[in-house]
Design a protein around this motif. Structure first.
Motif, PDB file in Angstrom:
ATOM      1  N   GLU A  80     -25.535  -9.560  38.763  1.00  0.00           N
ATOM      2  CA  GLU A  80     -26.530 -10.599  38.483  1.00  0.00           C
ATOM      3  C   GLU A  80     -26.521 -11.606  39.630  1.00  0.00           C
ATOM      4  OE1 GLU A  80     -25.780 -12.216  34.596  1.00  0.00           O
ATOM      5  OE2 GLU A  80     -26.491 -10.394  33.613  1.00  0.00           O
ATOM      6  N   PRO A  81     -27.112 -11.230  40.770  1.00  0.00           N
ATOM      7  CA  PRO A  81     -27.104 -12.148  41.908  1.00  0.00           C
ATOM      8  C   PRO A  81     -27.923 -13.397  41.610  1.00  0.00           C
ATOM      9  CG  PRO A  81     -28.617 -10.349  42.329  1.00  0.00           C
ATOM     10  CD  PRO A  81     -27.907 -10.033  41.045  1.00  0.00           C
ATOM     11  N   GLN A  82     -27.447 -14.531  42.073  1.00  0.00           N
ATOM     12  CA  GLN A  82     -28.172 -15.794  41.903  1.00  0.00           C
ATOM     13  C   GLN A  82     -29.517 -15.718  42.624  1.00  0.00           C
ATOM     14  OE1 GLN A  82     -27.333 -18.316  39.955  1.00  0.00           O
ATOM     15  NE2 GLN A  82     -29.190 -19.402  40.455  1.00  0.00           N
ATOM     16  N   GLU A  83     -29.505 -15.135  43.800  1.00  0.00           N
ATOM     17  CA  GLU A  83     -30.756 -14.967  44.541  1.00  0.00           C
ATOM     18  C   GLU A  83     -30.643 -13.791  45.490  1.00  0.00           C
ATOM     19  OE1 GLU A  83     -30.963 -17.801  48.311  1.00  0.00           O
ATOM     20  OE2 GLU A  83     -30.691 -18.947  46.473  1.00  0.00           O
ATOM     21  N   ILE A  84     -31.804 -13.223  45.796  1.00  0.00           N
ATOM     22  CA  ILE A  84     -31.863 -12.150  46.781  1.00  0.00           C
ATOM     23  C   ILE A  84     -33.081 -12.367  47.669  1.00  0.00           C
ATOM     24  CG2 ILE A  84     -30.647 -10.431  45.403  1.00  0.00           C
ATOM     25  CD1 ILE A  84     -33.337  -9.175  44.743  1.00  0.00           C
ATOM     26  N   LEU A  85     -32.953 -11.950  48.905  1.00  0.00           N
ATOM     27  CA  LEU A  85     -34.064 -11.963  49.850  1.00  0.00           C
ATOM     28  C   LEU A  85     -34.668 -10.571  49.815  1.00  0.00           C
ATOM     29  CD1 LEU A  85     -35.659 -13.459  52.037  1.00  0.00           C
ATOM     30  CD2 LEU A  85     -33.987 -12.602  53.693  1.00  0.00           C
ATOM     31  N   THR A  86     -35.948 -10.478  49.483  1.00  0.00           N
ATOM     32  CA  THR A  86     -36.554  -9.169  49.291  1.00  0.00           C
ATOM     33  C   THR A  86     -38.057  -9.241  49.522  1.00  0.00           C
ATOM     34  OG1 THR A  86     -36.589  -7.277  47.779  1.00  0.00           O
ATOM     35  CG2 THR A  86     -36.879  -9.467  46.786  1.00  0.00           C
ATOM     36  N   SER A  87     -38.761  -8.180  49.186  1.00  0.00           N
ATOM     37  CA  SER A  87     -40.219  -8.128  49.229  1.00  0.00           C
ATOM     38  C   SER A  87     -40.691  -7.263  48.065  1.00  0.00           C
ATOM     39  CB  SER A  87     -40.702  -7.521  50.559  1.00  0.00           C
ATOM     40  OG  SER A  87     -40.362  -6.149  50.616  1.00  0.00           O
ATOM     41  N   LEU A  88     -41.966  -7.312  47.777  1.00  0.00           N
ATOM     42  CA  LEU A  88     -42.504  -6.459  46.714  1.00  0.00           C
ATOM     43  C   LEU A  88     -42.275  -4.991  47.036  1.00  0.00           C
ATOM     44  CD1 LEU A  88     -45.869  -8.284  45.971  1.00  0.00           C
ATOM     45  CD2 LEU A  88     -43.815  -8.255  44.546  1.00  0.00           C
ATOM     46  N   ASP A  89     -42.485  -4.612  48.304  1.00  0.00           N
ATOM     47  CA  ASP A  89     -42.266  -3.224  48.714  1.00  0.00           C
ATOM     48  C   ASP A  89     -40.828  -2.786  48.458  1.00  0.00           C
ATOM     49  OD1 ASP A  89     -44.859  -2.796  49.561  1.00  0.00           O
ATOM     50  OD2 ASP A  89     -44.412  -3.154  51.679  1.00  0.00           O
ATOM     51  N   ARG A  90     -39.877  -3.641  48.811  1.00  0.00           N
ATOM     52  CA  ARG A  90     -38.464  -3.293  48.623  1.00  0.00           C
ATOM     53  C   ARG A  90     -38.105  -3.175  47.147  1.00  0.00           C
ATOM     54  NH1 ARG A  90     -34.394  -5.372  52.884  1.00  0.00           N
ATOM     55  NH2 ARG A  90     -35.554  -5.038  54.796  1.00  0.00           N
ATOM     56  N   GLN A 129     -44.377  -9.121  52.478  1.00  0.00           N
ATOM     57  CA  GLN A 129     -43.860 -10.468  52.711  1.00  0.00           C
ATOM     58  C   GLN A 129     -42.481 -10.653  52.082  1.00  0.00           C
ATOM     59  OE1 GLN A 129     -47.043 -12.991  51.146  1.00  0.00           O
ATOM     60  NE2 GLN A 129     -46.985 -14.082  53.095  1.00  0.00           N
ATOM     61  N   ARG A 130     -41.576 -11.198  52.862  1.00  0.00           N
ATOM     62  CA  ARG A 130     -40.241 -11.498  52.348  1.00  0.00           C
ATOM     63  C   ARG A 130     -40.289 -12.775  51.523  1.00  0.00           C
ATOM     64  NH1 ARG A 130     -35.584  -9.088  54.879  1.00  0.00           N
ATOM     65  NH2 ARG A 130     -36.338  -7.079  55.601  1.00  0.00           N
ATOM     66  N   PHE A 131     -39.491 -12.809  50.476  1.00  0.00           N
ATOM     67  CA  PHE A 131     -39.366 -13.994  49.649  1.00  0.00           C
ATOM     68  C   PHE A 131     -37.979 -14.019  49.037  1.00  0.00           C
ATOM     69  CE2 PHE A 131     -41.064 -10.659  46.955  1.00  0.00           C
ATOM     70  CZ  PHE A 131     -40.280 -10.719  45.823  1.00  0.00           C
ATOM     71  N   ARG A 132     -37.599 -15.193  48.549  1.00  0.00           N
ATOM     72  CA  ARG A 132     -36.337 -15.323  47.830  1.00  0.00           C
ATOM     73  C   ARG A 132     -36.636 -15.301  46.346  1.00  0.00           C
ATOM     74  NH1 ARG A 132     -32.741 -19.793  48.432  1.00  0.00           N
ATOM     75  NH2 ARG A 132     -34.573 -21.106  48.473  1.00  0.00           N
ATOM     76  N   LEU A 133     -35.971 -14.418  45.650  1.00  0.00           N
ATOM     77  CA  LEU A 133     -36.047 -14.359  44.199  1.00  0.00           C
ATOM     78  C   LEU A 133     -34.806 -15.063  43.670  1.00  0.00           C
ATOM     79  CD1 LEU A 133     -37.286 -13.372  41.552  1.00  0.00           C
ATOM     80  CD2 LEU A 133     -36.067 -11.205  41.899  1.00  0.00           C
ATOM     81  N   VAL A 134     -35.004 -16.208  43.037  1.00  0.00           N
ATOM     82  CA  VAL A 134     -33.905 -17.013  42.517  1.00  0.00           C
ATOM     83  C   VAL A 134     -33.931 -16.881  40.997  1.00  0.00           C
ATOM     84  CG1 VAL A 134     -32.869 -19.304  42.418  1.00  0.00           C
ATOM     85  CG2 VAL A 134     -34.178 -18.623  44.445  1.00  0.00           C
ATOM     86  N   MET A 135     -32.881 -16.281  40.460  1.00  0.00           N
ATOM     87  CA  MET A 135     -32.824 -16.009  39.027  1.00  0.00           C
ATOM     88  C   MET A 135     -32.092 -17.118  38.272  1.00  0.00           C
ATOM     89  SD  MET A 135     -34.418 -13.182  38.452  1.00  0.00           S
ATOM     90  CE  MET A 135     -33.922 -12.983  36.742  1.00  0.00           C
ATOM     91  N   ASN A 136     -32.528 -17.362  37.049  1.00  0.00           N
ATOM     92  CA  ASN A 136     -31.844 -18.248  36.119  1.00  0.00           C
ATOM     93  C   ASN A 136     -31.307 -17.338  35.017  1.00  0.00           C
ATOM     94  OD1 ASN A 136     -31.055 -19.982  34.082  1.00  0.00           O
ATOM     95  ND2 ASN A 136     -32.796 -21.362  34.348  1.00  0.00           N
ATOM     96  N   TRP A 137     -30.139 -16.739  35.244  1.00  0.00           N
ATOM     97  CA  TRP A 137     -29.600 -15.734  34.339  1.00  0.00           C
ATOM     98  C   TRP A 137     -29.287 -16.303  32.968  1.00  0.00           C
ATOM     99  CZ3 TRP A 137     -30.688 -11.036  35.362  1.00  0.00           C
ATOM    100  CH2 TRP A 137     -30.795 -10.606  36.678  1.00  0.00           C
ATOM    101  N   ASP A 138     -28.838 -17.560  32.908  1.00  0.00           N
ATOM    102  CA  ASP A 138     -28.557 -18.152  31.600  1.00  0.00           C
ATOM    103  C   ASP A 138     -29.823 -18.183  30.749  1.00  0.00           C
ATOM    104  OD1 ASP A 138     -25.875 -18.543  32.188  1.00  0.00           O
ATOM    105  OD2 ASP A 138     -26.213 -20.583  32.947  1.00  0.00           O
ATOM    106  N   HIS A 139     -30.912 -18.631  31.329  1.00  0.00           N
ATOM    107  CA  HIS A 139     -32.196 -18.678  30.616  1.00  0.00           C
ATOM    108  C   HIS A 139     -32.647 -17.270  30.255  1.00  0.00           C
ATOM    109  CE1 HIS A 139     -36.540 -19.233  30.005  1.00  0.00           C
ATOM    110  NE2 HIS A 139     -36.195 -20.442  29.601  1.00  0.00           N
ATOM    111  N   PHE A 140     -32.493 -16.357  31.185  1.00  0.00           N
ATOM    112  CA  PHE A 140     -32.892 -14.965  30.956  1.00  0.00           C
ATOM    113  C   PHE A 140     -32.191 -14.400  29.726  1.00  0.00           C
ATOM    114  CE2 PHE A 140     -32.290 -10.406  31.570  1.00  0.00           C
ATOM    115  CZ  PHE A 140     -33.578  -9.982  31.882  1.00  0.00           C
ATOM    116  N   HIS A 141     -30.874 -14.568  29.647  1.00  0.00           N
ATOM    117  CA  HIS A 141     -30.106 -13.997  28.542  1.00  0.00           C
ATOM    118  C   HIS A 141     -30.307 -14.750  27.227  1.00  0.00           C
ATOM    119  CE1 HIS A 141     -28.229 -10.938  30.897  1.00  0.00           C
ATOM    120  NE2 HIS A 141     -27.763 -11.817  31.764  1.00  0.00           N
TER     121      HIS A 141
END
Length: 85
Positions: free
Chosen positions: A7-17, A60-72
């Motif tokens: 459960e990474p806090q954030e990842i650098l990615t793209s829609l393609d990836r 396009q690259r973007f940072r996906l920042v997750m709020n895992w507490d809220h998610f769960h």
């Protein structure tokens, strides 16, 4: 993402990836990201600024920042057992 990365806090990615990693179409990934952001489970950022997931280009690259507490806290998990009959 959870199965492969924990459960990474954030990842650098793209829609393609993300599409390639999940064997999904980039448009389906875009819809999922939009839902995560709308529900408060995640933020999508380009640099330090929020980005609109609906307007991201597939590469396009973007940072996906997750709020895992809220998610769960806001998910219901179902367990479906096979029919033993």
């Amino acid at each position: 993402m959870v199965d492969d990365l924990g459960e990474p806090q954030e990842i650098l990615t793209s829609l393609d990836r993300l599409a390639a990693a999940t064997s999904q179409d980039a448009d389906d990934v875009r819809i999922a990201l939009t839902e995560l952001v709308a529900s408060g489970d995640a933020q999508v950022q380009r640099g330090q600024e929020p980005a609109d997931a609906e307007r991201l280009k597939a590469h396009q690259r973007f940072r996906l920042v997750m709020n895992w507490d809220h998610f769960h806290e806001n998910r219901v998990q179902l367990s479906i057992k096979g029919d033993d009959a």
